[in-house]
Design an enzyme around this catalytic site. Structure first.
Site, mmCIF file in Angstrom:
data_model
loop_
_atom_site.group_PDB
_atom_site.id
_atom_site.type_symbol
_atom_site.label_atom_id
_atom_site.label_comp_id
_atom_site.label_asym_id
_atom_site.label_seq_id
_atom_site.Cartn_x
_atom_site.Cartn_y
_atom_site.Cartn_z
ATOM 1 N N ASP A 346 0.872 -1.096 -0.089
ATOM 2 C CA ASP A 346 -0.141 0.009 0.052
ATOM 3 C C ASP A 346 0.784 1.367 0.047
ATOM 4 O O ASP A 346 0.370 2.444 0.345
ATOM 5 C CB ASP A 346 -1.025 -0.013 1.194
ATOM 6 N N SER A 371 2.199 6.682 1.236
ATOM 7 C CA SER A 371 1.731 5.700 2.013
ATOM 8 C C SER A 371 -0.035 6.067 1.656
ATOM 9 O O SER A 371 -0.402 7.001 1.424
ATOM 10 C CB SER A 371 1.517 6.128 3.405
ATOM 11 N N ARG A 372 -0.477 4.778 0.771
ATOM 12 C CA ARG A 372 -1.801 5.122 -0.122
ATOM 13 C C ARG A 372 -2.960 5.089 0.999
ATOM 14 O O ARG A 372 -3.989 5.477 0.612
ATOM 15 C CB ARG A 372 -2.076 4.242 -0.747
ATOM 16 N N VAL A 373 -2.877 4.246 2.217
ATOM 17 C CA VAL A 373 -4.045 4.365 3.102
ATOM 18 C C VAL A 373 -3.986 4.989 4.432
ATOM 19 O O VAL A 373 -4.838 5.049 4.978
ATOM 20 C CB VAL A 373 -4.469 2.860 3.284
#
Ligand SMILES: Nc1ncnc2c1ncn2[C@@H]1O[C@H](COP(=O)(O)OP(=O)(O)O)[C@@H](O)[C@H]1O
Ligand SMILES: [Mg+2]
Length: 508
Positions: A346, A371-373
């Site tokens: 992620d 950091s995608r989430v």
């Protein structure tokens, strides 16, 4: 004349021999070792054998069936294979390999089979788990919502990690990849003391024994072994042990996840893991693919990383966060293994040698890291101060590259450069000093507000340290309140403004 027999011919001869026994004994699940060497065995006669099944050899040695071929089974041997000889019998067990899990593992150092190697006696676990488990499906999950604090300013502010997330840490050797993970484990000490631990599992793959020992001693020194397990498959262990180690560590983490608790598993590192898997695959004569890695390496790593999850509330809300590390060779992020792992995580934290040697440590490349989430899980106060931090740094990077050519600068540009320099200074952090998030926010806040702009760059670190100490002494009540609420209320920001003005009067 030298008589050479090919494996197929041997198979044919042995088949005739064995068929006659089999009729009498009805033993479909017993086979014979045809060939053995390099931790690989070729077995004849295991007609009922399933893929990944655990096989039992004499002398207490176990193996895993990997290649199911028409007449033979190709297996990897775990443990001391030197006693295994041609002609020995092999039994199917009907099970997949499992490791002990649960609280008994906490504080221990084990090998890839979950056997203790720390000399602290047997592990009295009442439960075992197969090392390959099915990852939770979409319904069983929920989005990440709680932060996993690393205690590292550059990460918690700009690349926040949430519980249940998979965040890759990538960079060349000696760029501080392991250091970030060790600091993250140390930072979980406060959660442990607060009675809600994040159980940590550090999986060392293909490293030197002395390096793993060093990690253990460091964790002990900082009281982090109280909630940590080390799974070690070192460079001196056979490739099959290195191959299963991350799966074993993952199973141990899953047990916490599935009992409503939180766990963090670190795979150090998946490049070496891929190399071990390539080795056993080539020995098993699997066709090599790109960079000679077997074609299913991508599937292998996704199976592993998909098991990190934040479970739904119905399932107890536990989480397993994964921090895989991948070592790159000469900064080549586009090689096969790095690109694979980038695509199944992620987000990634890029570490760079150039930054490291320029003294920017941790050597995080803030422009490339994402950091995608984790942003959803970041606490409100940090979110507030970190937004402008990212922007200011990005502007600084652009300007700094531009102004290298030494032209006259206008005031605004100079101010931006000033600010950027100081922010970079703030984000530097020594090893083994993870910082509680309320302190991180406090210092970033005052930097954003421009209170550091007239502090000489080489004094910024002293200022930071002194100011935080001052806060702790004089404003412990507000700091404590802030720690609990995690909100940058007007009261908190007023206090910070007041404190920094006071502190500055006496700072020189
Ligand atoms: N933030 C830091 N400040 C100072 N030294 C650091 C920092 N992070 C790592 N180091 C040092 O850099 C060296 C390499 O770190 P390490 O984590 O072992 O790198 P890698 O795992 O990427 O090979 C070690 O000697 C470590 O002590
Ligand atoms: Mg390392």
């Amino acid at each position: 004349m030298v008589l050479e027999l090919r494996a197929e011919e041997i198979t044919a001869i042995i088949r005739q021999e064995i068929e006659s026994y089999k009729e009498e004994l009805k033993m479909e699940s017993v086979g014979t070792v045809l060939q053995v060497g390099d931790c690989i065995a070729r077995i004849y006669g295991l007609d009922q054998c399933k893929a990944s099944e655990l096989l039992e050899f004499p002398h207490g040695v176990y193996g895993i069936a990997l290649n199911l071929e028409e007449d033979t089974v190709g297996a990897i041997l775990l443990g001391d294979a030197s006693e295994i000889k041609e002609g020995m019998t092999v039994k199917c067990t009907g099970q997949v390999i499992s490791v002990p899990v649960g609280d008994a593992l906490v504080g221990r150092v084990v090998n890839a089979l979950g056997e203790p190697i720390d000399g602290k006696g047997p592990i009295l676990a009442d439960k075992r788990r197969p090392i390959e488990g099915r990852a939770p499906n979409v319904v069983q999950r929920q989005p990440v919502k709680e932060p996993l604090q690393t205690g590292i300013k550059a990460i918690d502010s700009m690349i926040p990690i949430g519980r249940g997330q998979r965040e890759l840490i990538i960079g060349d050797r000696q760029t501080g990849k392991t250091a970030i993970c060790i600091d993250t484990i140390i930072n979980q000490r406060s959660e442990y003391e607060a009675g809600n631990p994040v159980y940590c599992i550090y999986v060392a793959i293909g490293q030197k024994q002395s390096t793993v020992l060093g990690v253990m001693e460091t964790l002990q020194k900082y009281g982090a072994m109280d909630y940590t397990t080390i799974v070690a498959a070192t460079a001196s262990d056979p490739a099959p042990m290195q191959y299963i180690a991350p799966f074993s560590g993952c199973a141990m983490g899953e047990e916490f996840r599935d009992t409503g608790r939180h766990a963090l598993v670190i795979y150090d590192d998946l490049w070496k893991h891929a190399v071990a898997y390539r080795q056993v695959s080539l020995l098993l004569r699997r066709p090599p693919g790109r960079e000679a890695f077997p074609g299913d390496i991508f599937n292998l790593h996704s199976r592993l990383l998909e098991r990190a999850a934040k479970l739904s509330n119905e399932l107890g809300g536990g989480s397993l966060t994964a921090l895989p590390i991948v070592e790159t060779q000469a900064g080549d992020f586009s090689a096969y293994i790095p690109t694979n792992v980038i695509s199944i995580t992620d987000g990634q934290i890029y570490l760079e040698s150039d930054l490291f040697y320029a003294g920017i440590r941790p050597a995080v490349n803030a422009g490339l890291s994402v950091s995608r989430v984790g942003g959803n899980a970041q606490n409100k106060a940090m979110k507030k101060v970190a937004g402008s931090l990212r922007l200011d740094l990005a502007q600084y990077r652009e300007l700094a590259a531009f102004t290298k050519f030494g032209s006259e600068l206008d005031k605004a540009t100079q101010a931006q450069l000033n600010r950027g320099e100081r922010l970079l200074e703030i984000l530097k952090q020594p090893q083994y000093r993870p910082m509680p998030v309320e302190q991180q926010v406090s210092i970033i806040y005052i930097a954003n507000q421009g209170y550091l702009d007239d502090v000489p760059v080489n004094r910024v670190k002293d200022f930071e340290q002194g100011f935080l100490q001052y806060l702790k002494e004089k404003y412990s009540r507000v700091l404590e309140q802030f720690r609990v609420s995690k909100e940058l209320t007007a009261e908190v920001s007023n206090t910070l403004n007041e404190a920094v003005v006071e502190f500055k009067k006496n700072f020189r």
